[in-house]
Scaffold this motif. Structure first.
Motif, PDB file in Angstrom:
ATOM      1  N   ILE A   1       3.164   2.719   7.945  1.00  0.00           N
ATOM      2  CA  ILE A   1       3.489   3.260   9.271  1.00  0.00           C
ATOM      3  C   ILE A   1       2.147   3.619   9.907  1.00  0.00           C
ATOM      4  O   ILE A   1       1.489   4.581   9.499  1.00  0.00           O
ATOM      5  CB  ILE A   1       4.406   4.507   9.168  1.00  0.00           C
ATOM      6  CG1 ILE A   1       5.704   4.182   8.407  1.00  0.00           C
ATOM      7  CG2 ILE A   1       4.720   5.057  10.559  1.00  0.00           C
ATOM      8  CD1 ILE A   1       6.617   3.156   9.052  1.00  0.00           C
ATOM      9  N   THR A   2       1.751   2.820  10.887  1.00  0.00           N
ATOM     10  CA  THR A   2       0.382   2.929  11.421  1.00  0.00           C
ATOM     11  C   THR A   2       0.247   4.087  12.410  1.00  0.00           C
ATOM     12  O   THR A   2       1.247   4.615  12.912  1.00  0.00           O
ATOM     13  CB  THR A   2      -0.011   1.628  12.148  1.00  0.00           C
ATOM     14  OG1 THR A   2       0.881   1.459  13.266  1.00  0.00           O
ATOM     15  CG2 THR A   2       0.097   0.419  11.228  1.00  0.00           C
ATOM     16  N   LEU A   3      -1.003   4.432  12.707  1.00  0.00           N
ATOM     17  CA  LEU A   3      -1.275   5.504  13.677  1.00  0.00           C
ATOM     18  C   LEU A   3      -0.629   5.178  15.029  1.00  0.00           C
ATOM     19  O   LEU A   3      -0.042   6.054  15.668  1.00  0.00           O
ATOM     20  CB  LEU A   3      -2.790   5.689  13.836  1.00  0.00           C
ATOM     21  CG  LEU A   3      -3.213   6.823  14.758  1.00  0.00           C
ATOM     22  CD1 LEU A   3      -2.721   8.176  14.237  1.00  0.00           C
ATOM     23  CD2 LEU A   3      -4.737   6.858  14.929  1.00  0.00           C
TER      24      LEU A   3
ATOM     25  N   GLU B   1     -10.748  -1.886  11.504  1.00  0.00           N
ATOM     26  CA  GLU B   1      -9.976  -0.662  11.276  1.00  0.00           C
ATOM     27  C   GLU B   1      -9.056  -0.375  12.447  1.00  0.00           C
ATOM     28  O   GLU B   1      -9.272   0.543  13.242  1.00  0.00           O
ATOM     29  CB  GLU B   1     -10.921   0.510  10.988  1.00  0.00           C
ATOM     30  CG  GLU B   1     -11.510   0.387   9.594  1.00  0.00           C
ATOM     31  CD  GLU B   1     -12.407   1.543   9.198  1.00  0.00           C
ATOM     32  OE1 GLU B   1     -12.311   2.629   9.796  1.00  0.00           O
ATOM     33  OE2 GLU B   1     -13.217   1.337   8.275  1.00  0.00           O
ATOM     34  N   LYS B   2      -8.028  -1.201  12.547  1.00  0.00           N
ATOM     35  CA  LYS B   2      -6.964  -0.924  13.526  1.00  0.00           C
ATOM     36  C   LYS B   2      -5.632  -1.385  12.935  1.00  0.00           C
ATOM     37  O   LYS B   2      -5.596  -2.276  12.075  1.00  0.00           O
ATOM     38  CB  LYS B   2      -7.277  -1.581  14.860  1.00  0.00           C
ATOM     39  CG  LYS B   2      -7.025  -3.052  14.971  1.00  0.00           C
ATOM     40  CD  LYS B   2      -7.011  -3.431  16.451  1.00  0.00           C
ATOM     41  CE  LYS B   2      -6.124  -4.644  16.649  1.00  0.00           C
ATOM     42  NZ  LYS B   2      -6.766  -5.853  17.070  1.00  0.00           N
ATOM     43  N   GLY B   3      -4.536  -0.747  13.362  1.00  0.00           N
ATOM     44  CA  GLY B   3      -3.222  -1.063  12.797  1.00  0.00           C
ATOM     45  C   GLY B   3      -3.225  -0.825  11.296  1.00  0.00           C
ATOM     46  O   GLY B   3      -3.795   0.160  10.805  1.00  0.00           O
TER      47      GLY B   3
ATOM     48  N   LEU C   1       0.877  -1.188   0.000  1.00  0.00           N
ATOM     49  CA  LEU C   1       0.000   0.000   0.000  1.00  0.00           C
ATOM     50  C   LEU C   1       0.909   1.231   0.000  1.00  0.00           C
ATOM     51  O   LEU C   1       2.018   1.172   0.529  1.00  0.00           O
ATOM     52  CB  LEU C   1      -0.879   0.031   1.251  1.00  0.00           C
ATOM     53  CG  LEU C   1      -1.782  -1.176   1.492  1.00  0.00           C
ATOM     54  CD1 LEU C   1      -2.491  -1.029   2.841  1.00  0.00           C
ATOM     55  CD2 LEU C   1      -2.801  -1.329   0.373  1.00  0.00           C
ATOM     56  N   GLU C   2       0.420   2.340  -0.551  1.00  0.00           N
ATOM     57  CA  GLU C   2       1.254   3.537  -0.629  1.00  0.00           C
ATOM     58  C   GLU C   2       1.595   4.058   0.767  1.00  0.00           C
ATOM     59  O   GLU C   2       0.903   3.765   1.743  1.00  0.00           O
ATOM     60  CB  GLU C   2       0.554   4.648  -1.412  1.00  0.00           C
ATOM     61  CG  GLU C   2       0.139   4.290  -2.811  1.00  0.00           C
ATOM     62  CD  GLU C   2      -1.216   3.625  -2.847  1.00  0.00           C
ATOM     63  OE1 GLU C   2      -1.703   3.204  -1.776  1.00  0.00           O
ATOM     64  OE2 GLU C   2      -1.788   3.529  -3.943  1.00  0.00           O
ATOM     65  N   SER C   3       2.649   4.900   0.796  1.00  0.00           N
ATOM     66  CA  SER C   3       3.165   5.399   2.068  1.00  0.00           C
ATOM     67  C   SER C   3       2.118   6.141   2.895  1.00  0.00           C
ATOM     68  O   SER C   3       1.183   6.730   2.359  1.00  0.00           O
ATOM     69  CB  SER C   3       4.335   6.355   1.783  1.00  0.00           C
ATOM     70  OG  SER C   3       3.898   7.452   0.995  1.00  0.00           O
ATOM     71  N   THR C   4       2.326   6.113   4.197  1.00  0.00           N
ATOM     72  CA  THR C   4       1.564   6.952   5.125  1.00  0.00           C
ATOM     73  C   THR C   4       1.986   8.400   4.876  1.00  0.00           C
ATOM     74  O   THR C   4       3.180   8.675   4.770  1.00  0.00           O
ATOM     75  CB  THR C   4       1.923   6.587   6.579  1.00  0.00           C
ATOM     76  OG1 THR C   4       1.712   5.194   6.763  1.00  0.00           O
ATOM     77  CG2 THR C   4       1.115   7.400   7.586  1.00  0.00           C
TER      78      THR C   4
END
Ligand code: TXA
Ligand code: MG
Length: 347
Positions: free
Chosen positions: A199-201, A325-327, A179-182
């Protein structure tokens, strides 16, 4: 246009040098990164950058991300580096993270689509870094797909979309993240996530717990909506068939999808996006698995190629399972919802 396809199966340095030369001469090069394949051109050369927009059929109001190979290169590109940006770089560069910063005038309007800010990223993929270094230029690169299609995570998808439209394609490994970058906007305080990614929240919050996700990006955009990342307003990642997400308890989801598939007399016309755990419950339709629910990173890695794979079938309607919808699940659902044009049935 003649496209040179470079396979890195020997003479590595020489071949990377040839790809770098294309950039210096104002050409366009498809290249691997750990997120998705990119289509690069010299970020400081307006004419070269224009070729990217033409090859992709990309709207001109959608700014590009500038890729660098070494930290020191950033100084010539941006006016200031706030502390939060320094901390994020220290923790996550090189890697799948783009930082939005105030740009210097050296970056042409064509690259930033007229914005005063610019997205900068230092990828971790070795071929990407060596190629940027060899070009001796900062490289502007969107994902290497025709605008609107799912981003390529394999060289073959990059070839399918862009062969004959770009000067060179550098063949490398499949993209690890998928997936594309954060994207994090560091010009506001607190910093804000404009696009979720690898890079997750949770990872970002370990650096500054005030970082938040711009709420609007997970919902259907209103007609007058102007997102901070202009690209987020376009229909995206879409397979040719229409896509609908069924979101709820997994057992009920399976039942609901099976019920809807019954409406199709011809099994070849309906597709299902399943997971390894649920695959066996679907007896009709063209069924594809994204991988195991136990490994969300694998699901992220496979998502775009599974979406693309339906384009080679007769499928007209696809039903997909949903993910928590986590990580990394936030980024997975963000892409899936956009691919579906926000067509979701909650059950
Ligand atoms: O992982 C990635 O970021 C890949 C690889 C090739 O590095 N690139 C990529 O680029 O995804 P692209 O062009 O497909 O997506 C760039 C996104 C768009 O949504 C765009 O609107 C947003 O970044 N963007 C770029 N510059 C921006 C800026 N100055 N302010 C806000 N959003 C920006
Ligand atoms: Mg893109």
């Amino acid at each position: 246009m003649k496209t040179k396809l470079i396979k890195l199966d020997g003479d590595y340095e020489k071949k990377i040098e040839i790809a770098g030369e294309f950039i210096r001469e104002g050409g366009t090069v498809g290249f691997p990164t750990e997120t998705v394949y990119g289509l690069g051109a010299n970020a400081l050369d307006e004419e070269a950058v224009k070729k990217i927009f033409i090859a992709k059929g990309r709207p001109q109001d959608n700014p590009l991300i500038v890729h660098i190979a070494e930290l020191e290169e950033i100084k010539s590109l941006v006016k200031d580096i706030p502390d939060i940006a320094k901390d994020l770089m220290k923790n996550f560069w090189p890697g799948p993270l783009t930082l939005i910063l105030n740009k210097k005038d050296i970056i042409p309007d064509m690259t930033s689509a007229g914005l005063k800010t610019i997205g900068i990223r230092m990828p971790s993929n070795k071929v990407a870094r060596d190629f940027i270094r060899a070009s001796k230029r900062p490289i502007a690169a969107p994902s290497a797909n025709i605008s609107g299609r799912p981003s390529p995570t394999k060289v073959q998808s990059c070839i399918d979309d862009l062969f004959g439209k770009v000067d060179c394609i550098l063949s490398g490994e499949n993209s690890k993240v998928g997936l594309e970058s954060t994207i994090v906007d560091c010009t506001s305080d607190p910093a804000c996530v404009l696009r979720p990614g690898g890079i997750t929240l949770e990872m970002l919050k370990s650096v500054d717990e005030r970082i938040y996700i711009d709420k609007s990006i997970m919902e259907k955009p209103k007609s007058d909506f102007k997102p901070k990342a202009p690209g987020m307003k376009y229909r995206h990642y879409a397979p040719k068939a229409s896509l609908k997400i069924i979101d709820g308890d997994l057992q009920k989801t399976i039942e609901k999808i099976n019920e809807m598939v019954q409406n199709y007399i011809d099994d070849k016309k309906v597709g299902i996006i399943a997971t390894d755990e649920t695959l066996k419950y679907y007896k009709h339709g063209v069924v594809r698995s994204l991988g195991s629910r136990e490994f969300p990173l694998q699901i992220a890695q496979n998502l775009f190629e599974v979406l693309r794979s339906f384009d080679d079938t007769e499928v007209q309607q696809i039903y997909s399972e949903a993910f928590e919808e986590k990580g990394i699940g936030i980024a997975i659902m963000n892409r899936l919802k956009k691919a579906a044009g926000f067509n979701i049935e909650k059950i």
